[in-house]
Design a protein around this motif. Sequence first.
Motif, PDB file in Angstrom:
ATOM      1  N   VAL A   5       0.920  -1.178  -0.105  1.00 19.85           N
ATOM      2  CA  VAL A   5       0.042   0.052  -0.076  1.00 19.85           C
ATOM      3  C   VAL A   5       1.060   1.194   0.022  1.00 19.85           C
ATOM      4  O   VAL A   5       1.845   1.197   0.674  1.00 19.85           O
ATOM      5  N   THR A   6       0.625   2.240  -0.857  1.00 21.93           N
ATOM      6  CA  THR A   6       1.526   3.654  -0.842  1.00 21.93           C
ATOM      7  C   THR A   6       0.378   4.617  -0.361  1.00 21.93           C
ATOM      8  O   THR A   6      -0.481   4.696  -0.811  1.00 21.93           O
ATOM      9  N   THR A   7       0.763   5.219   0.608  1.00 25.17           N
ATOM     10  CA  THR A   7      -0.188   6.458   1.190  1.00 25.17           C
ATOM     11  C   THR A   7       0.889   7.752   0.851  1.00 25.17           C
ATOM     12  O   THR A   7       1.966   7.866   1.342  1.00 25.17           O
ATOM     13  N   THR A   8       0.298   8.687   0.068  1.00 23.97           N
ATOM     14  CA  THR A   8       0.776   9.863  -0.517  1.00 23.97           C
ATOM     15  C   THR A   8       0.346  11.157   0.255  1.00 23.97           C
ATOM     16  O   THR A   8      -1.021  11.200   0.038  1.00 23.97           O
ATOM     17  N   TRP A   9       1.324  12.012   0.780  1.00 23.86           N
ATOM     18  CA  TRP A   9       0.788  13.165   1.337  1.00 23.86           C
ATOM     19  C   TRP A   9       0.209  14.093   0.277  1.00 23.86           C
ATOM     20  O   TRP A   9       0.967  14.510  -0.655  1.00 23.86           O
ATOM     21  N   LEU A  10      -0.814  14.816   0.579  1.00 17.58           N
ATOM     22  CA  LEU A  10      -1.591  15.799  -0.539  1.00 17.58           C
ATOM     23  C   LEU A  10      -1.451  17.083   0.180  1.00 17.58           C
ATOM     24  O   LEU A  10      -2.163  17.977  -0.415  1.00 17.58           O
ATOM     25  N   GLY A  11      -0.852  17.212   1.005  1.00 17.08           N
ATOM     26  CA  GLY A  11      -0.778  18.815   1.555  1.00 17.08           C
ATOM     27  C   GLY A  11      -1.573  18.743   2.981  1.00 17.08           C
ATOM     28  O   GLY A  11      -2.758  18.105   2.880  1.00 17.08           O
ATOM     29  N   GLU A  12      -1.250  19.615   3.653  1.00 17.87           N
ATOM     30  CA  GLU A  12      -2.100  19.761   4.812  1.00 17.87           C
ATOM     31  C   GLU A  12      -1.932  18.733   5.681  1.00 17.87           C
ATOM     32  O   GLU A  12      -1.063  18.031   5.942  1.00 17.87           O
ATOM     33  N   MET A  13      -3.114  18.055   6.195  1.00 17.24           N
ATOM     34  CA  MET A  13      -3.131  16.882   6.942  1.00 17.24           C
ATOM     35  C   MET A  13      -4.032  15.732   5.986  1.00 17.24           C
ATOM     36  O   MET A  13      -4.668  14.771   6.622  1.00 17.24           O
ATOM     37  N   ARG A  14      -3.780  15.769   4.479  1.00 16.76           N
ATOM     38  CA  ARG A  14      -4.625  14.989   3.833  1.00 16.76           C
ATOM     39  C   ARG A  14      -3.886  13.991   2.951  1.00 16.76           C
ATOM     40  O   ARG A  14      -2.572  14.481   2.452  1.00 16.76           O
ATOM     41  N   PHE A  15      -4.130  12.784   2.974  1.00 24.67           N
ATOM     42  CA  PHE A  15      -3.187  11.711   2.266  1.00 24.67           C
ATOM     43  C   PHE A  15      -4.247  10.703   1.325  1.00 24.67           C
ATOM     44  O   PHE A  15      -5.475  10.744   1.553  1.00 24.67           O
ATOM     45  N   GLU A  16      -3.718  10.406   0.359  1.00 16.67           N
ATOM     46  CA  GLU A  16      -4.100   9.365  -0.680  1.00 16.67           C
ATOM     47  C   GLU A  16      -3.573   8.094  -0.370  1.00 16.67           C
ATOM     48  O   GLU A  16      -2.391   7.843  -0.597  1.00 16.67           O
ATOM     49  N   SER A  17      -4.459   6.932  -0.430  1.00 14.17           N
ATOM     50  CA  SER A  17      -3.757   5.755   0.223  1.00 14.17           C
ATOM     51  C   SER A  17      -4.220   4.734  -1.169  1.00 14.17           C
ATOM     52  O   SER A  17      -5.489   4.497  -1.189  1.00 14.17           O
ATOM     53  N   THR A  18      -3.318   4.188  -1.655  1.00 13.12           N
ATOM     54  CA  THR A  18      -3.580   2.933  -2.764  1.00 13.12           C
ATOM     55  C   THR A  18      -4.165   1.638  -2.021  1.00 13.12           C
ATOM     56  O   THR A  18      -3.823   1.579  -0.772  1.00 13.12           O
ATOM     57  N   ASN A  19      -4.638   0.918  -2.714  1.00 13.02           N
ATOM     58  CA  ASN A  19      -5.145  -0.440  -2.227  1.00 13.02           C
ATOM     59  C   ASN A  19      -4.801  -1.577  -3.391  1.00 13.02           C
ATOM     60  O   ASN A  19      -5.076  -1.155  -4.216  1.00 13.02           O
ATOM     61  N   PRO A  20      -4.472  -2.652  -2.823  1.00 13.81           N
ATOM     62  CA  PRO A  20      -4.195  -3.592  -3.786  1.00 13.81           C
ATOM     63  C   PRO A  20      -5.501  -3.817  -4.731  1.00 13.81           C
ATOM     64  O   PRO A  20      -5.195  -4.575  -6.174  1.00 13.81           O
ATOM     65  N   SER A  21      -6.678  -3.610  -4.264  1.00 14.20           N
ATOM     66  CA  SER A  21      -7.870  -3.843  -5.320  1.00 14.20           C
ATOM     67  C   SER A  21      -7.825  -2.765  -6.311  1.00 14.20           C
ATOM     68  O   SER A  21      -8.727  -2.911  -7.256  1.00 14.20           O
ATOM     69  N   GLY A  22      -6.845  -1.709  -6.392  1.00 16.88           N
ATOM     70  CA  GLY A  22      -6.868  -0.564  -7.318  1.00 16.88           C
ATOM     71  C   GLY A  22      -7.826   0.340  -6.824  1.00 16.88           C
ATOM     72  O   GLY A  22      -7.918   1.409  -7.638  1.00 16.88           O
ATOM     73  N   HIS A  23      -8.611   0.403  -5.979  1.00 14.36           N
ATOM     74  CA  HIS A  23      -9.397   1.650  -5.438  1.00 14.36           C
ATOM     75  C   HIS A  23      -8.506   2.225  -4.339  1.00 14.36           C
ATOM     76  O   HIS A  23      -7.910   1.838  -3.465  1.00 14.36           O
ATOM     77  N   ASN A  24      -8.623   3.565  -4.542  1.00 14.96           N
ATOM     78  CA  ASN A  24      -7.967   4.330  -3.422  1.00 14.96           C
ATOM     79  C   ASN A  24      -8.853   5.241  -2.595  1.00 14.96           C
ATOM     80  O   ASN A  24     -10.192   4.989  -2.730  1.00 14.96           O
ATOM     81  N   LEU A  25      -8.405   5.326  -1.304  1.00 20.22           N
ATOM     82  CA  LEU A  25      -9.096   6.295  -0.469  1.00 20.22           C
ATOM     83  C   LEU A  25      -8.183   7.432   0.352  1.00 20.22           C
ATOM     84  O   LEU A  25      -7.293   7.458  -0.032  1.00 20.22           O
ATOM     85  N   PHE A  26      -9.162   8.345   0.802  1.00 21.03           N
ATOM     86  CA  PHE A  26      -8.596   9.557   1.278  1.00 21.03           C
ATOM     87  C   PHE A  26      -8.328   9.517   2.939  1.00 21.03           C
ATOM     88  O   PHE A  26      -9.546   8.892   3.368  1.00 21.03           O
ATOM     89  N   ILE A  27      -7.510   9.962   3.529  1.00 18.01           N
ATOM     90  CA  ILE A  27      -7.374   9.974   4.937  1.00 18.01           C
ATOM     91  C   ILE A  27      -7.130  11.429   5.389  1.00 18.01           C
ATOM     92  O   ILE A  27      -6.455  12.328   4.672  1.00 18.01           O
ATOM     93  N   ASP A  28      -7.856  12.053   6.284  1.00 18.44           N
ATOM     94  CA  ASP A  28      -7.686  13.340   6.678  1.00 18.44           C
ATOM     95  C   ASP A  28      -8.178  13.425   8.108  1.00 18.44           C
ATOM     96  O   ASP A  28      -8.711  12.503   8.670  1.00 18.44           O
ATOM     97  N   THR A  29      -7.800  14.438   9.040  1.00 16.78           N
ATOM     98  CA  THR A  29      -8.204  14.855  10.287  1.00 16.78           C
ATOM     99  C   THR A  29      -9.537  15.699  10.134  1.00 16.78           C
ATOM    100  O   THR A  29      -9.577  16.474   9.148  1.00 16.78           O
ATOM    101  N   GLY A  30      -9.944  15.799  11.293  1.00 22.34           N
ATOM    102  CA  GLY A  30     -11.169  16.915  11.453  1.00 22.34           C
ATOM    103  C   GLY A  30     -10.352  18.353  11.647  1.00 22.34           C
ATOM    104  O   GLY A  30      -9.212  18.490  11.694  1.00 22.34           O
TER     105      GLY A  30
END
Length: 142
Positions: A5-30
Amino acid sequence: MAVQVTTTWLGEMRFESTNPSGHNLFIDTGEESGGKGEGYRPKALMLSGLAGCSGLDVAALIKKMKLKVDDFNIQIEANLTEEHPKYYDKVAMHFNFFGDDLNEKKLQRAVELSVEKYCGVMEMFRQFAEVKIETHFLKKAN
């Protein structure tokens, strides 16, 4: 089997994470933590992973056992420790099955098989948390 899995910083507190299925998800804080709330919270994502893992097992067993279920969901309540590093020390999973003609014995067995044998995420959670399981059989959801 190795998983990447590769998780890439998108700036501020946001990340995009890959998934072996090919679907990505976003991670962020409040906003209270400097984010914008535009993604999943990492610890809550762990709970979704637990519910998803066990849910997939149970869904496969419902199909294999040819059981009649109108719907089901898994609700999780988890306690986060106060001290850093904060982690879930207690987790309660509620398997809710809906239908007018539920085979409660076989559905309970499907939950037990997932919890005790098949769900690897469950086994990981058991390494750091007390996990309680409850199964509920309900009439059709309105």
